[in-house]
Design a protein around this motif. Structure first.
Motif, PDB file in Angstrom:
ATOM      1  N   TYR A 289       6.674  17.785   9.811  1.00  0.00           N
ATOM      2  CA  TYR A 289       5.727  17.949  10.909  1.00  0.00           C
ATOM      3  C   TYR A 289       4.440  17.206  10.571  1.00  0.00           C
ATOM      4  O   TYR A 289       4.098  16.988   9.405  1.00  0.00           O
ATOM      5  N   GLY A 290       3.736  16.810  11.603  1.00  0.00           N
ATOM      6  CA  GLY A 290       2.456  16.155  11.418  1.00  0.00           C
ATOM      7  C   GLY A 290       1.404  17.116  10.913  1.00  0.00           C
ATOM      8  O   GLY A 290       1.400  18.296  11.254  1.00  0.00           O
ATOM      9  N   GLY A 291       0.509  16.623  10.050  1.00  0.00           N
ATOM     10  CA  GLY A 291      -0.516  17.476   9.457  1.00  0.00           C
ATOM     11  C   GLY A 291      -0.141  17.963   8.080  1.00  0.00           C
ATOM     12  O   GLY A 291      -1.010  18.406   7.325  1.00  0.00           O
ATOM     13  N   GLY A 292       1.161  17.916   7.723  1.00  0.00           N
ATOM     14  CA  GLY A 292       1.588  18.294   6.387  1.00  0.00           C
ATOM     15  C   GLY A 292       1.484  17.125   5.415  1.00  0.00           C
ATOM     16  O   GLY A 292       1.176  15.987   5.804  1.00  0.00           O
ATOM     17  N   GLN A 293       1.726  17.374   4.145  1.00  0.00           N
ATOM     18  CA  GLN A 293       1.685  16.329   3.130  1.00  0.00           C
ATOM     19  C   GLN A 293       2.846  15.363   3.338  1.00  0.00           C
ATOM     20  O   GLN A 293       4.005  15.714   3.114  1.00  0.00           O
ATOM     21  N   ARG A 294       2.525  14.150   3.763  1.00  0.00           N
ATOM     22  CA  ARG A 294       3.574  13.182   4.084  1.00  0.00           C
ATOM     23  C   ARG A 294       4.389  12.794   2.860  1.00  0.00           C
ATOM     24  O   ARG A 294       5.624  12.716   2.906  1.00  0.00           O
ATOM     25  N   SER A 295       3.712  12.582   1.732  1.00  0.00           N
ATOM     26  CA  SER A 295       4.425  12.177   0.512  1.00  0.00           C
ATOM     27  C   SER A 295       5.349  13.283   0.021  1.00  0.00           C
ATOM     28  O   SER A 295       6.470  13.021  -0.429  1.00  0.00           O
ATOM     29  N   GLU A 296       4.886  14.541   0.127  1.00  0.00           N
ATOM     30  CA  GLU A 296       5.727  15.668  -0.305  1.00  0.00           C
ATOM     31  C   GLU A 296       6.951  15.808   0.598  1.00  0.00           C
ATOM     32  O   GLU A 296       8.069  16.028   0.116  1.00  0.00           O
ATOM     33  N   GLN A 297       6.755  15.675   1.902  1.00  0.00           N
ATOM     34  CA  GLN A 297       7.879  15.747   2.834  1.00  0.00           C
ATOM     35  C   GLN A 297       8.858  14.604   2.599  1.00  0.00           C
ATOM     36  O   GLN A 297      10.072  14.789   2.656  1.00  0.00           O
ATOM     37  N   LEU A 298       8.321  13.417   2.314  1.00  0.00           N
ATOM     38  CA  LEU A 298       9.177  12.262   2.072  1.00  0.00           C
ATOM     39  C   LEU A 298       9.996  12.434   0.797  1.00  0.00           C
ATOM     40  O   LEU A 298      11.180  12.074   0.742  1.00  0.00           O
ATOM     41  N   GLY A 299       9.386  13.027  -0.237  1.00  0.00           N
ATOM     42  CA  GLY A 299      10.109  13.264  -1.480  1.00  0.00           C
ATOM     43  C   GLY A 299      11.238  14.261  -1.303  1.00  0.00           C
ATOM     44  O   GLY A 299      12.345  14.075  -1.842  1.00  0.00           O
ATOM     45  N   ARG A 300      11.000  15.330  -0.551  1.00  0.00           N
ATOM     46  CA  ARG A 300      12.049  16.325  -0.296  1.00  0.00           C
ATOM     47  C   ARG A 300      13.136  15.766   0.614  1.00  0.00           C
ATOM     48  O   ARG A 300      14.294  16.164   0.518  1.00  0.00           O
ATOM     49  N   LEU A 301      12.751  14.827   1.500  1.00  0.00           N
ATOM     50  CA  LEU A 301      13.748  14.204   2.369  1.00  0.00           C
ATOM     51  C   LEU A 301      14.715  13.339   1.576  1.00  0.00           C
ATOM     52  O   LEU A 301      15.888  13.205   1.940  1.00  0.00           O
ATOM     53  N   ARG A 302      14.247  12.754   0.478  1.00  0.00           N
ATOM     54  CA  ARG A 302      15.127  11.935  -0.373  1.00  0.00           C
ATOM     55  C   ARG A 302      16.201  12.764  -1.068  1.00  0.00           C
ATOM     56  O   ARG A 302      17.202  12.236  -1.547  1.00  0.00           O
ATOM     57  N   ASP A 303      15.988  14.095  -1.149  1.00  0.00           N
ATOM     58  CA  ASP A 303      17.001  14.976  -1.749  1.00  0.00           C
ATOM     59  C   ASP A 303      18.149  15.272  -0.798  1.00  0.00           C
ATOM     60  O   ASP A 303      19.058  16.030  -1.143  1.00  0.00           O
ATOM     61  N   LYS A 304      18.093  14.713   0.417  1.00  0.00           N
ATOM     62  CA  LYS A 304      19.139  14.839   1.427  1.00  0.00           C
ATOM     63  C   LYS A 304      19.439  16.301   1.774  1.00  0.00           C
ATOM     64  O   LYS A 304      20.522  16.827   1.487  1.00  0.00           O
ATOM     65  N   PRO A 305      18.484  16.997   2.396  1.00  0.00           N
ATOM     66  CA  PRO A 305      18.742  18.386   2.807  1.00  0.00           C
ATOM     67  C   PRO A 305      19.807  18.436   3.894  1.00  0.00           C
ATOM     68  O   PRO A 305      20.015  17.484   4.637  1.00  0.00           O
ATOM     69  N   GLU A 306      20.465  19.603   3.986  1.00  0.00           N
ATOM     70  CA  GLU A 306      21.542  19.758   4.970  1.00  0.00           C
ATOM     71  C   GLU A 306      21.016  20.006   6.379  1.00  0.00           C
ATOM     72  O   GLU A 306      21.687  19.690   7.361  1.00  0.00           O
ATOM     73  N   CYS A 307      19.834  20.589   6.483  1.00  0.00           N
ATOM     74  CA  CYS A 307      19.252  20.895   7.796  1.00  0.00           C
ATOM     75  C   CYS A 307      17.783  20.469   7.804  1.00  0.00           C
ATOM     76  O   CYS A 307      17.033  20.831   6.889  1.00  0.00           O
ATOM     77  N   VAL A 308      17.392  19.713   8.822  1.00  0.00           N
ATOM     78  CA  VAL A 308      16.015  19.237   8.958  1.00  0.00           C
ATOM     79  C   VAL A 308      15.460  19.726  10.292  1.00  0.00           C
ATOM     80  O   VAL A 308      16.061  19.479  11.341  1.00  0.00           O
TER      81      VAL A 308
END
Length: 344
Positions: free
Chosen positions: A15-34
């Motif tokens: 979501y906008g307003g959150g830490q973009r780098s932190e969200q991007l790092g967790r996205l690289r872990d390939k979560p099952e649900c976004v």
């Protein structure tokens, strides 16, 4: 997070307003649900397209489809401002959502669209995105109909809307529990700025008053609204509010159309005591609202007040649309009692 506790799925919120780098790092872990906003998803698809895509998505859920802006011809001078608004997730046109859906290459994919009201834009979105869609309704199928859990009342405030509002608040706030909310709707916030002190003086000691502002996402707004008994807002801001436990709605000013009227009434849960919706109208000023309110009441199989029906028939064919056949079937269930005998 509460829903994910019941499953073994790895969940990520973008979501906008959150830490973009932190969200991007967790996205690289390939979560099952976004779970994401359209603005942040559009941002990642554009900036990280060298590694991030939606090709392997199996299930796509689009929520809040009634707020989507229909595709229009954009003025070149305003294109930059509109693009900035879109990137923040405030509004997306149908063509852009369709481009996101076209990214998905999974053969057995499933797409679901959730909407609080079935407007023409939502129907067009479903036709362009879905193949042989199945419609599932929670409540009446007619978009201009409200369930029986809401009692609709009309009050012609010929002696002024402020005195009528005071009478409604005195009767309802004293009879309802503090956990239930009274929602007051007007055209603009300036109306409530002038009436705020008068309304506050009418409330019991255990009732709190809250007036929303344009920034509905701020923590202070959500905290104040959760603790308030009476919430004052506008029809436009109501679309972006997450408000529950509404027991009474007062349309101090009528909404712009029937869909907005129905959307406000649908905030009242069908479980528990019956909700109350009161619309304050002035003859000769709010006659256009008479048309869609009479239609909604008739289609909802609720008695239409005789004075409301008479006002509609007098203006019908001049500046009000004619009564459609579907509404005509239900207009025999009229409330013929004089206004003095009706309880408000």
């Amino acid at each position: 997070q509460k829903l994910s506790q019941l499953t073994d799925l790895s969940l990520l919120a973008l979501y906008g307003g959150g830490q973009r780098s932190e969200q991007l790092g967790r996205l690289r872990d390939k979560p099952e649900c976004v779970v994401c906003t359209l603005g942040r998803l559009h941002d990642f698809l554009q900036a990280e397209k060298h590694w991030f895509s939606l090709k392997a998505v199996c299930v796509l859920v689009i929520d809040g489809a009634e707020g989507l802006r229909k595709e229009i011809n954009i003025d070149p001078d305003a294109e930059r401002a509109i693009e900035s608004q879109m990137r923040q997730g405030m509004s997306f046109c149908i063509s852009q959502i369709r481009s996101i859906v076209m990214e998905i290459e999974t053969a057995q994919r499933q797409i679901a669209i959730f909407s609080s009201s079935l407007t023409d834009d939502v129907g067009e979105l479903a036709e362009r995105l879905l193949r042989s869609p199945i419609e599932i309704y929670l409540g009446p199928k007619d978009p201009m109909r409200v369930g029986s859990h809401v009692e609709q009342r009309i009050l012609f405030a010929d002696d002024g809307k402020e005195s009528s509002l005071k009478r409604i608040l005195k009767q309802h706030c004293l009879s309802t529990s503090p956990e239930k909310k009274v929602l007051l709707l007007a055209r603009d916030l300036a109306t409530w700025e002038n009436a705020k002190q008068h309304i506050f003086a009418l409330l019991p000691a255990n009732c709190k008053l809250c007036m929303t502002d344009e920034d509905t996402k701020s923590p202070n707004c959500n905290t104040a609204m959760a603790a308030a008994t009476v919430v004052m807002t506008t029809h436009k801001i109501l679309r972006s509010l997450n408000i529950t436990d509404v027991a009474c709605i007062v349309n101090y000013d009528p909404p712009p159309d029937g869909h907005e009227y129905v959307h406000a009434l649908e905030l009242m849960t069908p479980f528990g005591p019956r909700g109350l919706a009161v619309s304050l109208l002035i003859r000769g000023v709010d006659d256009r609202a008479v048309a869609f309110i009479a239609q909604v009441m008739a289609r909802s199989r609720q008695p239409v007040p005789k004075d409301l029906l008479d006002t509609y028939k007098q203006r019908c064919g001049r500046d009000l649309p004619p009564i459609d056949r579907r509404t005509l079937r239900f207009l025999d269930c009229r409330d013929d009692r004089p206004p003095a005998e009706r309880e408000y």
